[in-house]
Design an enzyme around this catalytic site. Structure first.
Site, PDB file in Angstrom:
ATOM      1  N   GLN A 109     -57.116  -9.421  43.127  1.00 22.29           N
ATOM      2  CA  GLN A 109     -56.251  -8.549  42.334  1.00 22.29           C
ATOM      3  C   GLN A 109     -56.448  -8.821  40.840  1.00 22.29           C
ATOM      4  O   GLN A 109     -56.229  -9.930  40.355  1.00 22.29           O
ATOM      5  CB  GLN A 109     -54.777  -8.736  42.708  1.00 22.29           C
ATOM      6  CG  GLN A 109     -53.935  -7.565  42.177  1.00 22.29           C
ATOM      7  CD  GLN A 109     -52.446  -7.778  42.287  1.00 22.29           C
ATOM      8  OE1 GLN A 109     -51.945  -8.863  42.008  1.00 22.29           O
ATOM      9  NE2 GLN A 109     -51.721  -6.742  42.679  1.00 22.29           N
ATOM     10  N   TYR A 190     -46.354  -4.784  35.011  1.00 25.05           N
ATOM     11  CA  TYR A 190     -47.400  -5.392  34.191  1.00 25.05           C
ATOM     12  C   TYR A 190     -48.108  -4.302  33.374  1.00 25.05           C
ATOM     13  O   TYR A 190     -47.659  -3.154  33.352  1.00 25.05           O
ATOM     14  CB  TYR A 190     -48.331  -6.245  35.064  1.00 25.05           C
ATOM     15  CG  TYR A 190     -47.543  -7.387  35.683  1.00 25.05           C
ATOM     16  CD1 TYR A 190     -46.960  -8.363  34.870  1.00 25.05           C
ATOM     17  CD2 TYR A 190     -47.310  -7.463  37.053  1.00 25.05           C
ATOM     18  CE1 TYR A 190     -46.187  -9.380  35.407  1.00 25.05           C
ATOM     19  CE2 TYR A 190     -46.538  -8.486  37.592  1.00 25.05           C
ATOM     20  CZ  TYR A 190     -45.981  -9.439  36.762  1.00 25.05           C
ATOM     21  OH  TYR A 190     -45.205 -10.445  37.286  1.00 25.05           O
ATOM     22  N   ARG A 237     -52.916  -1.000  43.260  1.00 26.13           N
ATOM     23  CA  ARG A 237     -51.536  -1.201  43.718  1.00 26.13           C
ATOM     24  C   ARG A 237     -50.557  -0.541  42.752  1.00 26.13           C
ATOM     25  O   ARG A 237     -50.663  -0.712  41.535  1.00 26.13           O
ATOM     26  CB  ARG A 237     -51.222  -2.702  43.814  1.00 26.13           C
ATOM     27  CG  ARG A 237     -49.958  -2.992  44.613  1.00 26.13           C
ATOM     28  CD  ARG A 237     -49.688  -4.478  44.734  1.00 26.13           C
ATOM     29  NE  ARG A 237     -48.987  -4.797  45.970  1.00 26.13           N
ATOM     30  CZ  ARG A 237     -48.180  -5.856  46.133  1.00 26.13           C
ATOM     31  NH1 ARG A 237     -47.999  -6.709  45.165  1.00 26.13           N
ATOM     32  NH2 ARG A 237     -47.580  -6.072  47.290  1.00 26.13           N
ATOM     33  N   GLY A 326     -46.024 -10.138  52.487  1.00 25.11           N
ATOM     34  CA  GLY A 326     -46.070 -11.190  51.481  1.00 25.11           C
ATOM     35  C   GLY A 326     -45.473 -12.474  51.988  1.00 25.11           C
ATOM     36  O   GLY A 326     -46.175 -13.354  52.504  1.00 25.11           O
TER      37      GLY A 326
HETATM   38  C1  8OZ Z   1     -43.801 -13.176  41.155  1.00 30.73           C
HETATM   39  C2  8OZ Z   1     -43.912 -14.105  40.136  1.00 30.73           C
HETATM   40  C3  8OZ Z   1     -44.902 -13.961  39.200  1.00 30.73           C
HETATM   41  C4  8OZ Z   1     -45.777 -12.902  39.273  1.00 30.73           C
HETATM   42  C5  8OZ Z   1     -46.216  -9.515  40.914  1.00 30.73           C
HETATM   43  C6  8OZ Z   1     -47.897 -10.967  39.994  1.00 30.73           C
HETATM   44  O1  8OZ Z   1     -45.041  -9.306  41.196  1.00 30.73           O
HETATM   45  C7  8OZ Z   1     -46.634 -10.834  40.377  1.00 30.73           C
HETATM   46  C8  8OZ Z   1     -45.668 -11.961  40.296  1.00 30.73           C
HETATM   47  C9  8OZ Z   1     -44.663 -12.132  41.239  1.00 30.73           C
HETATM   48  O2  8OZ Z   1     -47.062  -8.624  41.038  1.00 30.73           O
END
Ligand code: 8OZ
Length: 368
Positions: A109, A190, A237, A326
């Site tokens: 990813q 993000y 995603r 998950g």
């Molecule tokens: C939980 C803590 C830190 C990062 C995501 C990459 O939710 C994460 C993430 C999840 O996609």
């Protein structure tokens, strides 16, 4: 065998039909979700311990390895792995070799956190980058513990081509490291998701405002990555409803319908969708996932809080082609076998999810 047992067998079998995911032949419909575990070594390099953890889970139809920063600026939490340095590529090679040696398949990813970061994690202590200079009401974990994320700066329009190029290069690095493909992380608040949604994107240039403009970065990154490694080795995603990372949209249905419609012609290997709040409420508001899926003909992976019965139902009905697990995969290295046999599941230990050592990582027992 009575009729009831026969139909039950037929349905659980739905999870164990092989499926072609782009160039990947998956032997079952059970996907390991990307899971941030904060156990990378020095230089954010994957270790032998990480290789053991993934190899233990090689019976997944497909492993999606944890979110991995594509450049130093893309990091937002301590001890997450990268895929930008030669040492990181070498570290990941150990992981992919260990998974392949156990007969598994693994994609990486590709992650840029955007504004979900802290100056202490950024090169030269700089501000993290974002579509707009809006600080998220969100926390991250750094060397000193749990802190508010920092105020970001807005990316210049002139910086975007280099950003797309960084995704392309990271994808190439992932293939060099032996991955079977890559997943573009466009979910969970993000960077790409910050561009998609109108609470975090207030730009007035070609990457903000209309849905066409807000889906532009997603499209360009997917296009560049697919050109580099092949569309048949590229997935993406999305998380239309999650508020994780302080994101939201005024019209998520229109936005994500168009996002899928826009990337559909790229013929990516799969689209992976988190339904509802990541790790939480599956229905915070109504949403028509079938409508979102409609323009796309490839493999559809659904995620979020699925149990055995829900997974069987979703795959048997055709609502999803595969289901990503998950927390259940984290705690059950042999999850596919347990689902097939309807065996009890190990209990996850929240306190060892993020950071630490082998405890709560490679010590969850398999059956027998
Ligand atoms: C939980 C803590 C830190 C990062 C995501 C990459 O939710 C994460 C993430 C999840 O996609």
């Amino acid at each position: 065998m009575n009729a009831h047992t026969a139909s039950q067998d037929a349905t659980v079998d739905a999870l164990f039909q092989p499926i072609r995911v782009g160039s990947i032949e998956a032997p079952n419909r059970i996907v390991m979700s990307p899971l941030t575990r904060n156990r990378a070594g020095k230089g954010n390099v994957p270790t032998e311990l990480n290789a053991t953890y993934y190899a233990q889970r090689a019976s997944a139809g497909l492993i999606i390895a944890e979110a991995t920063q594509i450049c130093p600026e893309g990091q937002g939490y301590i001890a997450t792995p990268g895929i930008h340095s030669p040492e990181q590529i070498a570290g990941w090679k150990r992981v992919t070799e260990a998974v392949h040696a156990k007969g598994g398949r693994i994609v990486l990813q590709l992650w840029h956190v955007g504004r979900i970061s802290h100056t202490s994690l950024q090169p030269n202590g700089a501000a993290p980058v974002a579509p707009s200079a809006i600080q998220a009401k969100a926390k991250t974990f750094v060397a000193d513990g749990f802190v508010d994320v920092s105020m970001p700066r807005a990316l210049e329009l002139s910086e975007i081509p280099a950003l797309v190029e960084t995704y392309r290069k990271a994808a190439a690095n992932a293939i060099e490291a032996g991955f079977d493909g890559v997943e573009v992380h466009s979910a969970n608040g993000y960077l790409i998701d910050q561009f998609l949604r109108d609470k975090s994107n207030k730009r007035t240039d070609a990457y903000g405002g209309s849905i066409e403009n807000r889906t532009r970065l997603l499209f360009e990154v997917c296009e560049a990555v697919a050109k580099e490694v092949g569309a048949d080795r590229t997935g993406v995603r999305l998380s239309p409803l999650t508020s994780f990372g302080d994101v939201s949209d005024s019209d998520p249905q229109a936005l994500f319908n168009r996002a899928v419609e826009r990337i559909a012609p790229l013929n990516l290997a799969y689209i992976h969708v988190i339904e509802g709040e990541t790790g939480g409420d599956r229905e915070p508001q109504p949403f028509d996932y079938a409508a979102m899926r409609k323009p796309y003909k490839g493999v559809w992976i659904s995620n979020n809080g699925y149990d055995r019965a829900m997974a069987i139902d979703a795959v048997a009905s055709g609502r999803a082609d595969m289901i990503a697990f998950g927390v259940k995969f984290l705690a059950n290295p042999d999850l596919p076998r347990r689902l097939r046999e309807d065996a009890p599941l190990n209990k996850p230990d929240q306190s060892t999810f993020y950071g630490g050592d082998a405890r709560g990582y490679t010590d969850y027992p398999a059956l027998d």
